[in-house]
Scaffold this active site. Structure first.
Site, short mmCIF file in Angstrom:
data_model
loop_
_atom_site.label_atom_id
_atom_site.label_comp_id
_atom_site.label_asym_id
_atom_site.label_seq_id
_atom_site.Cartn_x
_atom_site.Cartn_y
_atom_site.Cartn_z
N TYR A 177 46.41 47.20 28.84
CA TYR A 177 47.59 46.85 28.29
C TYR A 177 47.60 45.34 28.10
CZ TYR A 177 52.51 47.72 27.86
OH TYR A 177 53.73 47.70 27.13
N HIS B 230 44.62 38.10 28.97
CA HIS B 230 43.16 38.88 28.76
C HIS B 230 42.57 38.12 27.43
CE1 HIS B 230 45.64 42.13 30.63
NE2 HIS B 230 44.65 42.01 31.44
N GLN C 204 41.81 33.00 36.78
CA GLN C 204 42.43 32.20 37.81
C GLN C 204 43.70 32.84 38.45
OE1 GLN C 204 41.26 29.72 39.71
NE2 GLN C 204 43.29 29.24 41.06
P1 AMP Z 1 43.67 43.04 34.64
O1 AMP Z 1 43.65 43.85 33.56
O2 AMP Z 1 44.93 42.58 35.30
O3 AMP Z 1 42.76 43.41 35.84
O4 AMP Z 1 43.08 41.53 34.53
C1 AMP Z 1 41.71 41.45 33.85
C2 AMP Z 1 41.59 40.04 33.99
O5 AMP Z 1 42.50 39.20 33.04
C3 AMP Z 1 41.43 39.33 35.48
O6 AMP Z 1 40.22 38.51 35.35
C4 AMP Z 1 42.78 38.66 35.49
O7 AMP Z 1 42.47 37.48 36.60
C5 AMP Z 1 42.88 38.13 34.07
N1 AMP Z 1 44.18 37.99 33.78
C6 AMP Z 1 45.28 38.40 33.97
N2 AMP Z 1 46.24 38.00 33.65
C7 AMP Z 1 46.02 36.82 33.30
C8 AMP Z 1 46.75 35.42 33.13
N3 AMP Z 1 48.24 35.55 32.87
N4 AMP Z 1 46.25 34.39 32.41
C9 AMP Z 1 44.71 34.37 32.57
N5 AMP Z 1 43.88 35.31 32.99
C10 AMP Z 1 44.77 36.46 33.45
#
Ligand code: AMP
Length: 282
Positions: free
Chosen positions: A30, A35, A146
């Site tokens: 999603y 990302h 972060q």
């Molecule tokens: P997730 O799909 O939520 O597990 O996130 C995958 C990666 O994207 C993880 O390393 C998160 O820290 C990073 N991530 C999620 N949201 C953000 C954001 N708003 N800004 C930067 N990185 C993000």
């Protein structure tokens, strides 16, 4: 762009050109601009970029959170194609966790606080899946946000302790115009909750400002941040923390550095955010 669920094909693609450097971006799908910022960072530093999309069941401590986690693979693949991603790994749960699976990776002290304390078993799930991804893929570099500050610290600990042969990169938090940190879960917020939740970033900025102005008593700063959040009728605070950025232990007195972080519920949706205070920047 090569898309596959098969571990054997991932290995084949990964080692096709032995001289090419690979950046891996692990995600739960999603996808949003946060990302994509990781994908771009990976693109800059590596010849090849791979993204994994896997909603890892064992890192969810609440069933409702897992069941409501959004997904849209077609949209994700379109976004990744437009970014010039080389390889997308969309594993099946049964291929990652066989029916006799019993090997977990557990990091100790640093997972006992903050997200680890609030979400029992969460980091055990995270480190287990990340270790599996690293072990199968063997990237040269892996990219994390972060946004999940403690996750990043836990993964760095794991990489050092288990001698994974790769570099971890951390990218800044990408926010909506009103300050809300982008998150796949934001789509599950009600209309009123969506209006209220920019308070998270406002509260972090308020805390940082108090520290920059010389307030050193963490309890006073925490209380001010909580008061700001409590003005929102639907917000239910899980925690507000001012911690040492390395050990993640709560601080009583803030000297030169602190990680301000928080977790707040709006109904079933739990959002996290953070900001780093450093005396040198003030
Ligand atoms: P997730 O799909 O939520 O597990 O996130 C995958 C990666 O994207 C993880 O390393 C998160 O820290 C990073 N991530 C999620 N949201 C953000 C954001 N708003 N800004 C930067 N990185 C993000």
């Amino acid at each position: 762009m090569f898309v596959t669920e098969k571990i054997s094909e991932i290995r084949q693609q990964r080692w096709k050109d032995k001289n090419a450097s690979w950046g891996l971006v692990p995600t739960m799908g999603y996808l949003h601009a946060g990302h994509l910022s990781l994908v771009r960072a990976a693109r800059e530093e590596n010849r090849r970029v791979a993204v994994s999309i896997f909603v890892n069941p064992i890192q969810f401590n609440r069933k409702s959170d897992f069941e409501s986690y959004p997904s849209n693979l077609e949209q994700d693949l379109n976004l990744l194609k437009a970014e010039g991603v080389d390889l997308v790994w969309v594993p099946k749960t049964s291929d990652i966790y066989n029916e006799n699976f019993q090997s977990y990776v557990e990091i100790e002290k640093i997972t006992s606080v903050l997200e680890g304390a609030a979400r029992p078993g969460h980091f055990r799930g995270v480190t287990t899946i990340v270790a599996i991804l690293f072990n199968v893929f063997q990237p040269d570099r892996a990219y994390f946000g972060q946004k999940d500050a403690q996750q990043e610290a836990v993964i760095r600990r794991m990489v050092e302790d288990l001698h994974f042969n790769l570099e971890i990169r951390t990218c800044p938090i990408i926010r909506e115009k009103d300050g809300l940190a982008m998150s796949s879960r934001n789509v599950n917020l009600s209309k009123q909750a969506r209006q209220e939740c920019p308070v998270l970033y406002r509260s972090l900025l308020l805390g940082k400002k108090l520290l920059e102005e010389g307030e050193q008593n963490a309890a006073i700063v925490r209380a001010a941040m909580m008061e700001e959040i409590e003005k929102q009728p639907l917000a239910k605070i899980d925690y507000v923390s001012i911690a040492d950025p390395v050990t993640l232990q709560e601080l009583e007195k803030v000297e030169d550095k602190a990680l301000l972080s928080l977790a707040v519920f709006w109904g079933e949706v739990r959002l996290i955010d953070n900001i780093v205070f450093s005396q040198k920047n003030s």
